[in-house]
Design an enzyme around this catalytic site. Structure first.
Site, PDB file in Angstrom:
ATOM      1  N   SER A  38       4.087  -6.443   7.000  1.00  9.80           N
ATOM      2  CA  SER A  38       5.058  -5.812   7.868  1.00  9.80           C
ATOM      3  C   SER A  38       5.674  -4.532   7.295  1.00  9.80           C
ATOM      4  O   SER A  38       6.399  -3.823   7.989  1.00  9.80           O
ATOM      5  CB  SER A  38       6.179  -6.810   8.179  1.00  9.80           C
ATOM      6  OG  SER A  38       6.846  -7.210   7.006  1.00  9.80           O
ATOM      7  N   LYS A  65      11.970   0.020   3.037  1.00 11.20           N
ATOM      8  CA  LYS A  65      11.669  -0.725   4.259  1.00 11.20           C
ATOM      9  C   LYS A  65      12.955  -0.903   5.055  1.00 11.20           C
ATOM     10  O   LYS A  65      14.034  -1.112   4.481  1.00 11.20           O
ATOM     11  CB  LYS A  65      11.072  -2.082   3.890  1.00 11.20           C
ATOM     12  CG  LYS A  65      10.582  -2.902   5.076  1.00 11.20           C
ATOM     13  CD  LYS A  65       9.868  -4.154   4.581  1.00 11.20           C
ATOM     14  CE  LYS A  65       9.329  -4.995   5.732  1.00 11.20           C
ATOM     15  NZ  LYS A  65       8.552  -6.166   5.238  1.00 11.20           N
ATOM     16  N   SER A  80       3.206  -8.900   2.897  1.00  7.95           N
ATOM     17  CA  SER A  80       3.718  -7.710   3.589  1.00  7.95           C
ATOM     18  C   SER A  80       3.882  -6.485   2.709  1.00  7.95           C
ATOM     19  O   SER A  80       4.156  -5.395   3.212  1.00  7.95           O
ATOM     20  CB  SER A  80       5.058  -8.029   4.266  1.00  7.95           C
ATOM     21  OG  SER A  80       4.862  -8.898   5.356  1.00  7.95           O
TER      22      SER A  80
END
Length: 531
Positions: free
Chosen positions: A195, A119, A219
């Site tokens: 996210s 990420k 997330s």
């Protein structure tokens, strides 16, 4: 006393008026009535200013464990794929590169031959870390390797790039990143969740084998559910968060996102264990050499494959099936379920907003001060580039601490109440099986990527965020497919779409082993794609 000397540097900005100004900020209209008190306080405040200023002038400290080894692990071929290009069809990539053991000396590690994406809030020295926003200028290029990066490399893994993340990692949808909307690979134009949106997409479309996501309220689990993956939010502190951009200390988790339970167990095994730098690791957190061999424990070799689960009990959380945003077809898909959980999570906005105001404090950990320097003080131009989610969190924090300050302590006590309420049933169950429909409690919406769509994701994380507060490990697991509801069709052919549907398994503290065993048994017994 916070200073060691009352000697004041030339040019010190603190005056008696400064003291009077900040006295009024303590409580509106507060006034110091004694002039001598004002003079005395001004002297001490001026000395405090100089004391902090002297710290700011020092060279920052970087622990040796976080310093990159460019010789052994060079960062090669850093590129930025174009949006919606052949190389980046679903917009999952933030950047691509190759980071692996140069000498190929690691031939027996857990992750040998496995490709991993991170990420875009995970630090890799020399590689831009975008955080899904262009509000940070110039772009942040960290000078450290996060603990999870070092562990992946030492296990023989090959890091192949950074995945797009929602702006400042603060959205459960997939359309707020400055690199553009991230499409669901099962239905381009529809959300891939957030996210950690790019992580899920790049694993799902075969661009990499595994991903490291970050989870502050779902997330990891939400994008895995939307994109047909297995994802785990481990026990609080099990995976070091050192070198990963934080939203809110007590809700920060990093964890695997993979296509199978086995790969999830493998990656979790490689990255877990206290690193001595992150105080999220509590007294029960295992050291590196004490981490369970999750991948080997899925099925005990030479025994009945079902033996690891014999005698295990599973409970069902009832209230997960009575959510306001629930699509009733989801309840039917997951079947039985229900319990009373308090979804109060008022503490997170109060503290998370302070982090986004540059006021993070109170923990023994490594702070990304270089990121702070690039972000603050905010200018009007930078502020306008922040997403509505981030601006909302800032407003929540400012308003909350000024008008509702008791709310933080109350929310923390209520979170403790939830933990204590869960302990008795979890003592009698090996795993608490919570069908947390968030993992799609609402229908997968069509992808009209504008901010009015934010309203459609309200309630999406209600079944995930409680376990960020309680610390329990929670795993997203696929159980079937559903077409969008008719009101969400763009064309009539949408009735033929098969979008992933997931449930959530929640385990006892520090019991990822049984959680993974249960998930593995389910995975072997059911083909979710055909259900």
């Amino acid at each position: 006393m916070s200073v060691v000397s009352l000697a004041i540097r030339e040019g010190n900005p603190v005056t008696e008026d400064t003291v009077r100004l900040y006295a009024k900020k303590i409580t509106t209209g507060m006034e110091l009535k004694n002039d001598q008190d004002v003079r005395d306080l001004a002297s001490v405040l001026a000395a405090f200013h100089d004391s902090v200023q002297s710290i700011l002038e020092m060279e920052d400290y970087v622990p040796s464990a976080l310093r990159p080894d460019f010789e052994c692990f060079p960062r090669k071929n850093i590129t930025f794929p174009e949006k919606k290009s052949q190389e980046n069809p679903f917009n999952g990539w933030a950047c691509k590169f190759t980071l692996k053991d140069k000498e190929r000396t690691l031939q027996t590690g857990l992750l040998v031959g496995k490709t991993v994406v991170l990420k875009d809030n995970v630090c890799i020295a020399g590689v831009p870390c975008g955080l899904g926003t262009d509000a940070i200028s110039p772009p942040w290029v960290p000078n450290i390797d996060a603990t999870v990066v070092k562990r992946i490399l030492e296990a023989g893994g090959i890091i192949v790039g950074k995945a797009s993340t929602e702006s400042m990692c603060q959205s459960g949808s997939s359309f707020t990143s400055n690199t553009g909307p991230v499409d669901n690979p099962y239905a381009p134009g529809r959300t891939s969740g957030g996210s950690s949106s790019g992580c899920a997409v790049l694993v799902a479309d075969g661009s990499c084998d595994m991903a490291i996501g970050a989870d502050q309220g779902g997330s990891i689990r939400m994008p895995c559910a939307f994109c047909g993956l297995v994802g785990i939010k481990p026990m609080f502190g099990l995976v070091p968060y050192t070198g990963i951009s934080s939203n809110e200390w007590q809700h920060d988790y990093a964890g695997p996102m993979c296509k199978s339970v086995y790969d999830t167990a493998l990656l979790l095994q490689a990255i877990s264990g206290a690193d001595g730098l992150d105080d999220r690791a509590g007294p029960h957190c295992p050291l590196r050499d004490q981490v369970p061999k999750y991948s080997e424990l899925l099925v005990l070799q030479g025994t009945d494959p079902e033996k690891p689960l014999k005698g295990k009990k599973v409970g069902i959380l009832k209230e997960a099936f009575s959510m306001p945003a629930l699509d009733p077809r989801m309840a039917e898909k997951c079947s039985p379920a229900h319990h009373r959980a308090n979804y109060l999570d008022g503490g997170q906005p109060l503290h998370r907003g302070r982090t986004r105001l540059g006021q993070d404090a109170g923990h023994r950990q490594y702070y990304n001060n270089d990121l702070h320097d690039l972000t603050f003080p905010l200018t009007q131009e930078r502020w306008e580039k922040l997403s509505p989610f981030t601006i909302n969190s800032q407003l929540n924090a400012l308003y909350g601490w000024e008008r509702l300050s008791r709310g933080y302590g109350k929310a923390m006590n209520k979170a403790m109440e939830i933990r204590h309420a869960m302990m008795p049933p979890l003592k009698t169950m090996t795993v608490s099986y919570f069908l947390l429909l968030l993992l799609l409690p609402i229908r997968t919406r069509s992808g009209r990527y504008n901010y009015s769509e934010i309203q459609k994701s309200v309630g999406q994380g209600l079944n995930c965020s409680p376990f960020n507060s309680t610390g329990h490990p929670a795993l997203s697991l696929l159980i079937g497919t559903l077409a969008p509801a008719p009101e969400d069709w763009v064309t009539e052919t949408d009735a033929e779409l098969k979008l992933p549907v997931a449930m959530q398994l929640v385990g006892k503290w520090w019991d990822e082993t049984v959680l993974l065993q249960l998930a593995s048994a389910w995975e072997k017994a059911y083909d979710w794609r055909g259900r």
